[in-house]
Structures are given as structure tokens and as C-alpha cells.
Design an enzyme around this catalytic site. Structure first.
Site, PDB file in Angstrom:
ATOM      1  N   GLY A 124      12.555  40.669  24.364  1.00 41.25           N
ATOM      2  CA  GLY A 124      12.160  39.982  25.596  1.00 41.25           C
ATOM      3  C   GLY A 124      10.791  40.390  26.080  1.00 41.25           C
ATOM      4  N   THR A 126       8.003  37.433  26.609  1.00 40.83           N
ATOM      5  CA  THR A 126       7.421  36.261  27.276  1.00 40.83           C
ATOM      6  C   THR A 126       8.102  35.969  28.617  1.00 40.83           C
ATOM      7  OG1 THR A 126       6.870  35.295  25.139  1.00 40.83           O
ATOM      8  CG2 THR A 126       6.957  33.797  27.018  1.00 40.83           C
ATOM      9  N   SER A 132       0.579  34.378  26.190  1.00 37.10           N
ATOM     10  CA  SER A 132      -0.503  35.076  25.487  1.00 37.10           C
ATOM     11  C   SER A 132      -1.084  36.202  26.337  1.00 37.10           C
ATOM     12  CB  SER A 132      -1.613  34.082  25.128  1.00 37.10           C
ATOM     13  OG  SER A 132      -1.135  33.077  24.250  1.00 37.10           O
ATOM     14  N   SER A 158      14.673  33.972  21.944  1.00 38.37           N
ATOM     15  CA  SER A 158      15.598  33.592  20.876  1.00 38.37           C
ATOM     16  C   SER A 158      16.843  34.465  20.942  1.00 38.37           C
ATOM     17  CB  SER A 158      14.930  33.754  19.508  1.00 38.37           C
ATOM     18  OG  SER A 158      13.825  32.887  19.380  1.00 38.37           O
ATOM     19  N   ALA A 340       8.353   5.304   6.651  1.00 31.41           N
ATOM     20  CA  ALA A 340       9.221   5.054   7.813  1.00 31.41           C
ATOM     21  C   ALA A 340      10.487   5.888   7.754  1.00 31.41           C
ATOM     22  CB  ALA A 340       9.568   3.569   7.895  1.00 31.41           C
ATOM     23  N   GLU A 363       4.514  33.894  19.107  1.00 25.31           N
ATOM     24  CA  GLU A 363       4.009  35.140  18.517  1.00 25.31           C
ATOM     25  C   GLU A 363       2.515  35.069  18.222  1.00 25.31           C
ATOM     26  OE1 GLU A 363       6.420  37.378  15.870  1.00 25.31           O
ATOM     27  OE2 GLU A 363       8.251  36.352  16.487  1.00 25.31           O
TER      28      GLU A 363
END
Length: 401
Positions: A124, A126, A132, A158, A340, A363
Site C-alpha cells: 500500500g 498509492t 508518482s 491490488s 473487427a 509502478e
């Protein structure tokens, strides 16, 4: 210079590939659609030794080298980015951080069960206002006796709803900016911890991503990683490991694009011949192959530096930047080759394109890595040896850990 894989590494690649072919590919379209994969996947990853592939045997792992981790990530992402992401976060960002910076007590309590696959680790850093710009984080950890009181939140995490333990960063002294950040091990079961998944993601839909919240979470002092104020260094070292796994996974995504495109090129005909006979289609396939081979060279070079115990921030940054860009371009070309049909779920290339975008952002964005590489070349940036390094391989417990 040795560009040959060992027999053990080749067997590992074969094992991961077989697992992906048998147990991921038959189900990934459904998992991507429903937004989650079968929890039994975790058990299988543990049984096969992937959850601690580069963790010393003394700490419950398989004891293989760091390039073995790259092989696992490459082959898992060939199946889907969600599975590589899970291993990246669990091993690269969490377990390898404990290997490098954790105390013996922390390794026994957290690293061992994670390497065995009995517990899941996450990371953890961010926050809603701090991506950044790490120093812009607002999460705080205030010392009260034998505990720290953790307040704040993290986002784009995540395994937010799946992980048992998180390596979390918070300010212990905001007046010191980068030097006032510290690192902690936070358990899901600690009072005041909660999590919430983010819905409607563009890609990596089979993976669990979201927010984690700290409402006066009491974290024991013994759960602090390193000293107060070392958190920024620890975070950057962790990102070196995470970026390594992301770059390896990008090579796997390129592999998947090549496989799907080659198959389609030999099945689809236009103007009386297979589309693979058309030169502009060949050009796109050739670019994919070039991207794959260049990415692998960069990735496995980093793995060797890790094996030698050499700091590799510069090399890892380059590998992550280039491999992820190559993968994003390969996925875009794969959709173009399919025409397509590539714009639908009838073929997997649409999923590849969706999945390929996130690694260009997380990252370290491509822009951040571009600046880093320029600063290295211009002499504005230089990496110094850290106070603690990852253990060299082969692992020598007494010497390196």
C-alpha cells in the site's frame, strides 16, 4: 555472459506453461467477464511453489533464483495479467521487501507463511492524491507507546480484499518530507482496517483492485519495517522488485499476442491468401517478435544483477518502461491484425489490449521512467548502495540474511 537457461529454469517454465494452459486459459474469459477468479487458484499456485519461488527454503520458499520469478511472471501473464499481478504484489512488492528489510521475527511471522502460500501479501503506497509524487501522501502513523496509530487510505491496491498482510507507508514526521515516511506491516484483522474493491476497471478485470482504509489502526512497533524515516528508501527498493516482475509479465503478454496473431494469420484469408502473407501484417508480427526478444534481454539482465546482489534501479526502470511499451504496442497490433473481430470478445486480443494499458501507468508511468533514464545519462541521478540489499543467490542465510 550466459544467455542459456538452466535445466531447472526450463523445467519451471514448462511447469508454469502447462498450468496456464490447463487451469487458466479454459476459464479466463469467464473470470474476466465476472470480475474475479476461482480462489482455488491460490492453492494451486502454492502447491506448485510459485508463491515463494525466489524465497530461501529456510523461509518456506522454493529457493530458486530471481530469474525464476521472472519466468513465473512471464508465463502467468501469458494466461492473464491478473495472475502475474497477484504474484508481483505478493512476492515482488511484499515478500521481497521482507527479505531485504525485515527483522528475523518479521520474516518468521510473515514471510514464511507467505512463501508457503498460507497467507497472501500486498502493498500500500498509492493514495488518491499521491501517485508518482509519493511525498504527497497524507496517511500518518503517530507513535503512542508500543503502537503507532495509523490514519488514512490507499487506493489502486491490488489484492485489497484478498490479502492477509500489507506493507504500508505513512508519515511519522511530515515536516521531513521524504525522510519522514516509515513502513509498516498491517494485518487485515487489525481493528480499524477495511477495504473496498474498485468496480468498472478498463482492464485486468479478473484481478481484485481497490482501496484500503485505516481508521485509527493500532500497529505494534515491532511491525515497523526498518527505522523511522526509512520508508521512502524501502518503498523505492520494493518498486525495483515490483517493476522487475511487471517487465517480465509484459514479455508474457507479447508472447500471448504473437500466439493469437500467428494462429489468426494462418486461418484468415483475404484476397485469396492467408493474411499472414500480406507484408504490412508481417511488419506488425515482426515488431512483436522484436519487442519480445528485447524485453527478455532487459528483464533477465536485471535478474542476474539481483542474483549478484547489485543495485539495479536504473536497469529495472529501463526494462519496465520498454517492455510495457512493447506489450502495449503488440496488443494494439494484435487487435489490428484481427480486424473487427479483434474489437470483440470473440478473440482474446481485446483483453490483451485492455490489460496492456495499466502497466504503462502503474509502478512508474512511462513518463517517469523516461525522465529517470535521461537523468541517469545526463549525470543528474546516481544510485548509491542501500544499507540493506536483497540476499545474493545462491542464498547463504548466515551471510546474506
Amino acid at each position: 555472459m550466459n544467455f542459456e537457461f538452466t535445466d531447472e529454469q526450463q523445467l519451471l517454465r514448462k511447469t508454469v506453461r502447462q498450468y496456464v494452459d490447463d487451469e487458466i486459459l479454459p476459464h479466463i474469459a469467464e473470470w474476466d467477464s465476472t470480475g474475479g477468479f476461482d480462489p482455488k487458484v491460490w492453492k494451486r499456485l502454492a502447491e506448485l511453489g510459485f508463491m515463494g519461488v525466489c524465497v530461501p527454503e529456510a523461509y518456506g520458499g522454493s529457493g530458486m533464483d530471481y530469474n525464476a520469478l521472472a519466468i513465473v511472471c512471464e508465463e502467468l501473464e501469458r494466461g492473464d495479467t491478473a495472475f502475474r499481478t497477484a504474484v508481483s504484489v505478493h512476492i515482488g512488492l511484499n515478500s521481497m521487501t521482507l527479505m531485504q528489510w525485515g527483522t528475523e521475527e518479521q520474516k518468521q511471522k510473515y514471510l514464511v507463511p507467505q512463501a508457503r502460500g498460507e497467507k497472501i501479501g500486498a502493498f500500500g503506497l498509492t493514495e488518491p492524491g499521491a501517485g508518482s509524487d509519493v511525498a504527497a501522501m497524507s496517511t500518518t502513523a503517530t507513535r503512542e507507546g508500543d503502537h503507532y496509530i495509523l490514519k488514512g487510505q490507499k487506493t489502486w491496491i491490488s489484492l485489497c480484499d484478498k490479502a492477509d498482510n500489507f506493507v504500508v507507508f505513512a508519515y511519522t514526521d511530515k515536516s521531513k518530507k521524504h525522510h519522514g515516511i516509515s513502513a509498516f506491516i498491517v494485518e487485515r484483522t487489525m481493528e480499524g482496517f477495511s477495504s473496498k474493491a474498485i468496480k468498472g476497471k478498463y482492464g485486468i478485470r479478473a484481478g481484485n483492485t481497490g482501496e484500503i482504509f485505516f481508521d485509527d489502526v493500532r500497529v505494534p512497533v515491532e511491525n515497523r519495517i526498518g527505522e523511522e524515516g526509512e520508508g521512502f528508501k524501502i518503498a523505492m527498493a520494493a518498486l525495483d522488485n515490483g517493476r522487475f516482475t511487471v517487465a517480465a509479465g509484459a514479455a508474457g503478454l507479447i508472447m500471448a499476442c504473437i500466439e493469437s496473431s500467428v494462429k489468426y494469420c494462418n486461418e484468415r484469408e483475404t484476397f485469396g491468401k492467408p493474411i499472414g502473407k500480406h507484408q504490412l501484417v508481417q511488419q506488425m508480427v515482426a515488431k512483436m517478435e522484436a519487442g519480445l526478444q528485447m524485453s527478455r534481454i532487459l528483464v533477465y539482465r536485471v535478474g542476474e544483477l539481483k542474483n549478484k546482489g547489485v543495485r539495479n534501479t536504473r536497469e529495472t526502470s529501463l526494462a519496465k518502461w520498454q517492455a510495457c511499451d512493447f506489450a502495449n504496442q503488440a496488443a494494439d497490433d494484435a487487435v489490428q491484425i484481427h480486424g473487427a473481430y479483434g474489437y470483440s470478445d470473440d478473440y482474446p486480443v481485446a483483453r490483451y489490449l485492455r490489460n496492456s494499458k495499466a502497466p504503462v501507468i502503474y509502478e512508474g508511468t512511462r513518463e517517469i521512467h523516461t525522465i529517470m533514464q535521461a537523468e541517469y545519462v545526463l549525470g543528474y541521478r546516481e544510485d548509491k548502495k542501500l544499507s540493506k540489499m536483497l540476499p545474493k543467490w545462491p542464498f547463504e542465510i548466515d551471510k546474506d540474511m
